[in-house]
Design an enzyme around this catalytic site. Structure first.
Site, PDB file in Angstrom:
ATOM      1  N   HIS A  74       0.844  -1.200   0.000  1.00 20.47           N
ATOM      2  CA  HIS A  74       0.000   0.000   0.000  1.00 20.47           C
ATOM      3  C   HIS A  74       0.873   1.242   0.000  1.00 20.47           C
ATOM      4  O   HIS A  74       1.784   1.368   0.804  1.00 20.47           O
ATOM      5  CB  HIS A  74      -0.900   0.015   1.241  1.00 20.47           C
ATOM      6  CG  HIS A  74      -2.064  -0.913   1.141  1.00 20.47           C
ATOM      7  ND1 HIS A  74      -3.193  -0.783   1.899  1.00 20.47           N
ATOM      8  CD2 HIS A  74      -2.270  -1.991   0.353  1.00 20.47           C
ATOM      9  CE1 HIS A  74      -4.052  -1.745   1.579  1.00 20.47           C
ATOM     10  NE2 HIS A  74      -3.507  -2.495   0.652  1.00 20.47           N
ATOM     11  N   TYR A 203      -8.941   5.483   7.768  1.00 16.15           N
ATOM     12  CA  TYR A 203      -9.107   5.843   9.179  1.00 16.15           C
ATOM     13  C   TYR A 203     -10.190   6.912   9.236  1.00 16.15           C
ATOM     14  O   TYR A 203      -9.976   8.024   8.744  1.00 16.15           O
ATOM     15  CB  TYR A 203      -7.791   6.387   9.750  1.00 16.15           C
ATOM     16  CG  TYR A 203      -6.725   5.323   9.947  1.00 16.15           C
ATOM     17  CD1 TYR A 203      -5.968   4.849   8.878  1.00 16.15           C
ATOM     18  CD2 TYR A 203      -6.484   4.796  11.216  1.00 16.15           C
ATOM     19  CE1 TYR A 203      -4.993   3.869   9.073  1.00 16.15           C
ATOM     20  CE2 TYR A 203      -5.510   3.811  11.421  1.00 16.15           C
ATOM     21  CZ  TYR A 203      -4.771   3.361  10.343  1.00 16.15           C
ATOM     22  OH  TYR A 203      -3.832   2.399  10.540  1.00 16.15           O
ATOM     23  N   PRO A 295      -3.751   0.159  18.913  1.00 17.72           N
ATOM     24  CA  PRO A 295      -3.506  -0.283  17.524  1.00 17.72           C
ATOM     25  C   PRO A 295      -3.657   0.798  16.455  1.00 17.72           C
ATOM     26  O   PRO A 295      -3.372   0.549  15.287  1.00 17.72           O
ATOM     27  CB  PRO A 295      -4.534  -1.400  17.323  1.00 17.72           C
ATOM     28  CG  PRO A 295      -5.573  -1.176  18.361  1.00 17.72           C
ATOM     29  CD  PRO A 295      -4.915  -0.508  19.513  1.00 17.72           C
ATOM     30  N   LYS A 299       1.452  -0.282  15.073  1.00 20.32           N
ATOM     31  CA  LYS A 299       2.869  -0.411  15.419  1.00 20.32           C
ATOM     32  C   LYS A 299       3.226  -1.678  16.210  1.00 20.32           C
ATOM     33  O   LYS A 299       4.408  -2.019  16.338  1.00 20.32           O
ATOM     34  CB  LYS A 299       3.312   0.795  16.278  1.00 20.32           C
ATOM     35  CG  LYS A 299       3.359   2.091  15.510  1.00 20.32           C
ATOM     36  CD  LYS A 299       4.578   2.137  14.614  1.00 20.32           C
ATOM     37  CE  LYS A 299       4.523   3.251  13.603  1.00 20.32           C
ATOM     38  NZ  LYS A 299       4.378   2.824  12.223  1.00 20.32           N
ATOM     39  N   TYR A 387       4.227   6.548  10.074  1.00 13.76           N
ATOM     40  CA  TYR A 387       3.408   5.389   9.701  1.00 13.76           C
ATOM     41  C   TYR A 387       4.244   4.339   8.969  1.00 13.76           C
ATOM     42  O   TYR A 387       4.171   3.157   9.291  1.00 13.76           O
ATOM     43  CB  TYR A 387       2.222   5.830   8.844  1.00 13.76           C
ATOM     44  CG  TYR A 387       1.113   4.804   8.834  1.00 13.76           C
ATOM     45  CD1 TYR A 387       0.043   4.895   9.718  1.00 13.76           C
ATOM     46  CD2 TYR A 387       1.148   3.717   7.958  1.00 13.76           C
ATOM     47  CE1 TYR A 387      -0.966   3.943   9.733  1.00 13.76           C
ATOM     48  CE2 TYR A 387       0.142   2.753   7.964  1.00 13.76           C
ATOM     49  CZ  TYR A 387      -0.901   2.874   8.856  1.00 13.76           C
ATOM     50  OH  TYR A 387      -1.892   1.912   8.868  1.00 13.76           O
TER      51      TYR A 387
END
Ligand code: FAD
Ligand code: PHB
Length: 393
Positions: A74, A203, A295, A299, A387
């Site tokens: 991704h 998200y 979560p 990570k 990220y």
């Protein structure tokens, strides 16, 4: 029954199995002890996102063939709020880095396969595991298998037994400084047999609470909902879950979520937790045994991989040449990365969830931060860089 090994590893999650594999490649023998069955650990649904550095490590360590074939690369994520989506592009913001979506249990399947194929010892369904002698040069692990008692005499013990394991308790109280936050919400997660209706993770910040759209394969969608911390699964029949997901995820421009049969569901509490130090005497903690993140930053599994990358090198040096510098620096080396991930996970969690006692102040800060993150290249770069994760040293 008494046996000997160089490194006794408690726990066959990603941390314990990868450590055993890396040590084997460095010529060091280990035994992994796991209290669950092989079937159980190979099907336990948990994390799904691998940063670039763990992917590179798994590939270079010879356990990344299926990951390379089946993992979904991704190149961004979407932040969704106010009825529309805003994409954060990773490669352009991070010098070409990406993430890979590949279920944690698939990493576990690949590692167990590699250990057993190389003649490694991974002992499942052991009971009554205890450790002692960590301040001596010959620490011991005791356990029972069937009705028989066993003892393994080791040079070093690696506590890779997750948050509820027994190894962290063996640190003397004065060596165990704990830093902790619990959050006033939990995540309800489902796995559904439904084709993902979007190519990347979403998200979503919504007045009814956070929602996350993720996936495992072209046929399987993974979804999460923010729920109350004391929520019971029994109050969430499938129809209620889907209704809530539609409400929180769908956009004004007509994007719709695909539904399908629910294959698995569970509730995960949200906690930040760090145990300083991560080592005492001949006991080294790695992964969730030493630290937990909520979560939202994806990570948890990545930190477990990063810890054992450092630990494998430290133990190789210690056991092959007697040099202690890397082993002595283990806690400090890992905690630097751990605290960066703790901050990022706390920040993502604080920005994206509804806080139950909020009078509107927090919501306005969140909207301001979300607007800033998707409109300022500096803010977007900070999110993207964290990220995709820092490179391993
Ligand atoms: P674990 O995977 O927990 O492995 C520890 C192993 O030790 C287990 O196999 C356990 O059975 C074994 N064990 C425990 N006690 C003993 C004992 N006494 N004797 C022998 N063996 C023992 N992270 C994300 O990024 N995204 C997510 O969606 C996400 N969801 C999660 C859901 C749940 C329910 C949990 C618990 C964690 C989740 N995480 C998630 C975090 C992520 O899965 C962990 O960070 C990761 O599993 C850490 O790997 P580990 O090897 O350190 O620990
Ligand atoms: C998942 O796919 O399980 C997942 C993805 C991203 C997260 C957490 C979990 O932040």
């Amino acid at each position: 029954m008494r046996t000997r090994t160089q490194v006794g590893i408690v726990g066959a999650g990603p941390a314990g199995l990868l450590l055993s594999h890396l040590l084997h490649r460095a010529g060091i023998e280990s035994i992994v002890l796991e209290n669950r069955s092989r079937e159980y650990v190979e099907h336990r649904v948990r994390a799904g996102v691998l940063e670039q550095a763990p992917v590179d490590l798994l590939k270079s360590a010879g356990v990344g063939a299926r990951l390379a074939r089946e993992g979904l690369v991704h190149r961004g994520i979407e932040l969704r709020f106010g009825g529309r989506g805003h994409r954060i592009d990773f490669p352009s913001l991070t010098g070409g880095r990406c993430i890979t979506v590949y279920g944690q249990q698939e990493v576990v399947v690949d590692l167990i396969g590699a250990r057993l194929a190389a003649g490694g010892q991974v002992l499942f369904e052991v009971a009554d595991v205890s450790i002692d002698g960590i301040e001596t040069s010959a620490p011991r692990i005791r356990y029972t298998s069937g009705s028989e008692g066993h003892e393994i005499v080791c040079d070093v013990i690696a506590g890779c037994d997750g948050f509820h394991g027994i190894c962290r308790q063996a640190l003397p109280d004065h060596q165990r400084h704990v830093f902790e936050r619990t959050y006033p919400f939990a995540w309800l997660g489902i796995l559904a047999r439904a084709a993902p209706s979007h190519e990347e993770l979403i998200y979503a910040y919504h007045e009814r609470g956070f929602a996350l759209f993720s996936m495992r394969s072209p046929e399987i969608t993974r979804l999460y909902l923010q729920v109350a911390p004391d929520e019971e699964l029994a109050s969430w029949p499938d129809e209620r879950i889907w209704e809530e997901l539609h409400t929180r995820l769908e956009t004004d421009d007509g994007w719709r979520l695909n539904e399908g049969p629910v294959l698995e569901k569970g509730i995960t509490p949200m906690r930040s937790y760090v145990c300083e130090k991560m080592q005492h005497g001949r006991l080294f903690l790695a992964g969730d045994a030493a630290h937990i993140v909520p979560p939202t930053g994806a990570k948890g599994m990545n930190l477990a991989v990063a810890d054992v990358h450092v630990l494998a090198q430290a133990l190789t040096e210690l056991l092959k040449s007697g040099r202690r510098d890397l082993a002595d620096a283990y806690s400090q080396t890992c905690l630097k990365r751990v605290w960066r991930a703790e901050h990022f996970s706390w920040w993502m969690t604080s920005m994206l969830h509804r806080f139950p006692d909020d009078d509107g102040f927090q919501q306005r800060l969140q909207r301001s931060q979300l607007d800033y993150t998707v409109s300022s290249p500096a803010a977007a770069t900070s999110l993207a860089e964290n990220y995709v994760g820092l490179p391993f040293e």
